[in-house]
Design a protein around this motif. Structure first.
Motif, PDB file in Angstrom:
ATOM      1  N   ASN A 102       0.846  -1.195   0.000  1.00 44.32           N
ATOM      2  CA  ASN A 102       0.000   0.000   0.000  1.00 44.32           C
ATOM      3  C   ASN A 102       0.884   1.249   0.000  1.00 44.32           C
ATOM      4  O   ASN A 102       1.355   1.690   1.042  1.00 44.32           O
ATOM      5  N   GLN A 103       1.094   1.807  -1.172  1.00 44.24           N
ATOM      6  CA  GLN A 103       1.945   2.998  -1.327  1.00 44.24           C
ATOM      7  C   GLN A 103       1.406   4.183  -0.539  1.00 44.24           C
ATOM      8  O   GLN A 103       2.149   5.060  -0.092  1.00 44.24           O
ATOM      9  N   LYS A 104       0.098   4.241  -0.339  1.00 42.26           N
ATOM     10  CA  LYS A 104      -0.521   5.381   0.347  1.00 42.26           C
ATOM     11  C   LYS A 104      -0.088   5.487   1.812  1.00 42.26           C
ATOM     12  O   LYS A 104      -0.216   6.553   2.414  1.00 42.26           O
ATOM     13  N   LYS A 105       0.425   4.405   2.370  1.00 39.52           N
ATOM     14  CA  LYS A 105       0.853   4.414   3.770  1.00 39.52           C
ATOM     15  C   LYS A 105       2.333   4.757   3.929  1.00 39.52           C
ATOM     16  O   LYS A 105       2.850   4.767   5.050  1.00 39.52           O
ATOM     17  N   MET A 106       3.002   5.045   2.839  1.00 38.18           N
ATOM     18  CA  MET A 106       4.421   5.387   2.918  1.00 38.18           C
ATOM     19  C   MET A 106       4.592   6.833   3.384  1.00 38.18           C
ATOM     20  O   MET A 106       3.799   7.722   3.037  1.00 38.18           O
ATOM     21  N   ILE A 107       5.643   7.070   4.162  1.00 36.00           N
ATOM     22  CA  ILE A 107       5.952   8.422   4.642  1.00 36.00           C
ATOM     23  C   ILE A 107       6.705   9.168   3.547  1.00 36.00           C
ATOM     24  O   ILE A 107       7.718   8.682   3.038  1.00 36.00           O
ATOM     25  N   VAL A 108       6.202  10.357   3.185  1.00 34.47           N
ATOM     26  CA  VAL A 108       6.871  11.145   2.151  1.00 34.47           C
ATOM     27  C   VAL A 108       7.527  12.410   2.721  1.00 34.47           C
ATOM     28  O   VAL A 108       8.476  12.926   2.134  1.00 34.47           O
ATOM     29  N   ILE A 109       7.016  12.911   3.841  1.00 35.92           N
ATOM     30  CA  ILE A 109       7.676  14.023   4.522  1.00 35.92           C
ATOM     31  C   ILE A 109       7.799  13.634   5.995  1.00 35.92           C
ATOM     32  O   ILE A 109       6.819  13.692   6.745  1.00 35.92           O
ATOM     33  N   PRO A 110       8.975  13.219   6.434  1.00 37.02           N
ATOM     34  CA  PRO A 110       9.135  12.768   7.820  1.00 37.02           C
ATOM     35  C   PRO A 110       9.025  13.919   8.817  1.00 37.02           C
ATOM     36  O   PRO A 110       9.356  15.071   8.517  1.00 37.02           O
ATOM     37  N   LYS A 111       8.582  13.578   9.998  1.00 36.39           N
ATOM     38  CA  LYS A 111       8.523  14.549  11.094  1.00 36.39           C
ATOM     39  C   LYS A 111       9.910  15.137  11.332  1.00 36.39           C
ATOM     40  O   LYS A 111      10.915  14.437  11.325  1.00 36.39           O
ATOM     41  N   GLY A 112       9.948  16.451  11.546  1.00 37.67           N
ATOM     42  CA  GLY A 112      11.214  17.132  11.801  1.00 37.67           C
ATOM     43  C   GLY A 112      11.837  17.767  10.576  1.00 37.67           C
ATOM     44  O   GLY A 112      12.730  18.612  10.706  1.00 37.67           O
ATOM     45  N   ASN A 113      11.401  17.356   9.371  1.00 37.39           N
ATOM     46  CA  ASN A 113      11.926  17.990   8.162  1.00 37.39           C
ATOM     47  C   ASN A 113      11.448  19.436   8.064  1.00 37.39           C
ATOM     48  O   ASN A 113      10.406  19.797   8.602  1.00 37.39           O
ATOM     49  N   ARG A 114      12.235  20.243   7.351  1.00 36.76           N
ATOM     50  CA  ARG A 114      11.866  21.644   7.167  1.00 36.76           C
ATOM     51  C   ARG A 114      11.625  21.933   5.686  1.00 36.76           C
ATOM     52  O   ARG A 114      12.397  21.505   4.831  1.00 36.76           O
ATOM     53  N   ILE A 115      10.554  22.647   5.424  1.00 37.21           N
ATOM     54  CA  ILE A 115      10.189  23.039   4.070  1.00 37.21           C
ATOM     55  C   ILE A 115      10.484  24.525   3.917  1.00 37.21           C
ATOM     56  O   ILE A 115       9.979  25.341   4.692  1.00 37.21           O
ATOM     57  N   ARG A 116      11.300  24.865   2.939  1.00 33.00           N
ATOM     58  CA  ARG A 116      11.672  26.273   2.729  1.00 33.00           C
ATOM     59  C   ARG A 116      10.597  26.987   1.916  1.00 33.00           C
ATOM     60  O   ARG A 116      10.204  26.534   0.830  1.00 33.00           O
ATOM     61  N   LEU A 117      10.127  28.094   2.443  1.00 35.61           N
ATOM     62  CA  LEU A 117       9.151  28.910   1.740  1.00 35.61           C
ATOM     63  C   LEU A 117       9.885  29.788   0.722  1.00 35.61           C
ATOM     64  O   LEU A 117      10.876  30.430   1.073  1.00 35.61           O
ATOM     65  N   PRO A 118       9.452  29.830  -0.548  1.00 34.09           N
ATOM     66  CA  PRO A 118      10.166  30.655  -1.533  1.00 34.09           C
ATOM     67  C   PRO A 118      10.095  32.139  -1.180  1.00 34.09           C
ATOM     68  O   PRO A 118       9.054  32.615  -0.721  1.00 34.09           O
ATOM     69  N   ASP A 119      11.210  32.846  -1.369  1.00 35.40           N
ATOM     70  CA  ASP A 119      11.120  34.302  -1.294  1.00 35.40           C
ATOM     71  C   ASP A 119      10.607  34.808  -2.640  1.00 35.40           C
ATOM     72  O   ASP A 119      10.410  34.036  -3.581  1.00 35.40           O
ATOM     73  N   SER A 120      10.367  36.111  -2.745  1.00 36.34           N
ATOM     74  CA  SER A 120       9.755  36.652  -3.955  1.00 36.34           C
ATOM     75  C   SER A 120      10.635  36.433  -5.186  1.00 36.34           C
ATOM     76  O   SER A 120      10.134  36.180  -6.289  1.00 36.34           O
ATOM     77  N   HIS A 121      11.962  36.509  -5.014  1.00 35.50           N
ATOM     78  CA  HIS A 121      12.875  36.312  -6.146  1.00 35.50           C
ATOM     79  C   HIS A 121      12.831  34.858  -6.632  1.00 35.50           C
ATOM     80  O   HIS A 121      12.805  34.604  -7.847  1.00 35.50           O
ATOM     81  N   SER A 122      12.814  33.914  -5.689  1.00 33.66           N
ATOM     82  CA  SER A 122      12.733  32.499  -6.060  1.00 33.66           C
ATOM     83  C   SER A 122      11.414  32.201  -6.754  1.00 33.66           C
ATOM     84  O   SER A 122      11.364  31.449  -7.741  1.00 33.66           O
ATOM     85  N   ALA A 123      10.327  32.786  -6.235  1.00 29.83           N
ATOM     86  CA  ALA A 123       9.010  32.574  -6.834  1.00 29.83           C
ATOM     87  C   ALA A 123       8.966  33.119  -8.261  1.00 29.83           C
ATOM     88  O   ALA A 123       8.451  32.457  -9.175  1.00 29.83           O
ATOM     89  N   ASP A 124       9.509  34.320  -8.475  1.00 24.32           N
ATOM     90  CA  ASP A 124       9.527  34.907  -9.815  1.00 24.32           C
ATOM     91  C   ASP A 124      10.345  34.044 -10.768  1.00 24.32           C
ATOM     92  O   ASP A 124       9.962  33.839 -11.935  1.00 24.32           O
TER      93      ASP A 124
END
Length: 299
Positions: A102-124
């Protein structure tokens, strides 16, 4: 008013239950604002709730960023997420001696990981890349390529529609199963697709893999195309049987590996250009002209 906005932002963070973060000063749409540069994940995110989680992040942060935040921007700014999603591929896991029922039960973002929010330059910058990205598919070559302007970024093997006509219960009429050609764009996604046999319109929840083992069907987005102003129902989606790649095997859709489907999804946002062609004369790696097999008998 400022106090009310601040309260609303804090309340939404708490409600999302995922936003312990390191702060940095950036500009919001209307004034200088403080918001997290990183989003620290406080629980394991599984495939089955991955899209709901990403949607919650977009909802929270889109109200305070200086640009329109999307799931594609967020993930492309964190390419490790695509790598992790690719590694949910059944056959990649099998190569690591791991059977995934069951692929749906696999962890794709583990606890403790950090997701970087794009700044305006990265978004552009990313939006500029999206605007210059094109999906190119050559049917008799069984290849899908992703280009940024004239630069090839990826090349993937595919399967295409069979050279036959057949009555499909799903549409209620006889259909030409050959993959249609034309130019157009990506017009939508199905992030939790229904798996059904077009011939009898019966749903199925399990699939027999190339190694003859049975698993549940995976949750991977199906990508909808529009060609020459017409929506044929011709999707770009993964197949659970990669042995069929390089063949005219489907009911008209373009099939890919599970891992490749994640890359295509995140490199092809809505409105990305798509060309599906039928060219028998192609160049090989040495620059020589090669004549491909005319699988549909067009010439």
């Amino acid at each position: 008013m400022k106090l009310f906005k601040a309260f609303l932002i804090v309340f939404t963070w708490l409600l999302s239950n995922s936003l312990l973060a390191q702060n940095t000063k950036v500009y919001s749409r209307d004034k200088e604002q403080i918001y997290p540069e990183y989003i620290q994940v406080d629980r394991n995110i599984l495939v089955e709730n991955y899209f709901q989680f990403m949607d919650s992040l977009v909802t929270v942060y889109d109200s305070i960023t200086s640009y329109t935040l999307t799931e594609h921007l967020l993930v492309r700014n964190n390419p490790w997420i695509i790598d992790t999603l690719q590694n949910t591929d059944y056959y990649r896991m099998k190569a690591r001696d791991s059977f995934v029922y069951n692929q749906k039960k696999m962890i794709v973002i583990p606890k403790g990981n950090r997701i970087r929010l794009p700044d305006s330059h990265s978004a552009d910058s990313l939006n500029n890349v999206f605007n210059h990205t094109q999906i190119d598919i050559n049917i008799p070559e069984f290849k899908l390529r992703i280009f940024h302007d004239a630069v090839k970024m990826y090349e993937f093997p595919i399967r295409v529609g069979r050279n036959e006509k057949k009555f499909l219960e799903m549409s209620g009429r006889e259909e030409d199963l050959r993959t249609k050609t034309g130019t157009g764009s990506i017009v939508g996604y199905n992030k939790d697709p229904r798996y059904a046999n077009p011939a009898n319109n019966h749903d199925y929840t399990v699939t027999r893999r190339d190694d003859k083992k049975i698993t549940l069907v995976p949750q991977i987005p199906f990508i909808e195309t529009e060609l020459n102003g017409i929506r044929y129902g011709q999707m770009i989606h993964p197949t659970t049987n990669p042995e069929t790649l390089g063949k005219a095997y489907s009911n008209g859709c373009i099939g890919t590996k599970e891992a490749d489907a994640w890359v295509i999804y995140y490199y092809a946002p809505v409105n990305a250009k798509v060309t599906i062609r039928y060219d028998l004369r192609v160049l090989n790696e040495n620059g020589d002209i090669v004549i491909l097999k005319d699988i549909y008998g067009y010439q």
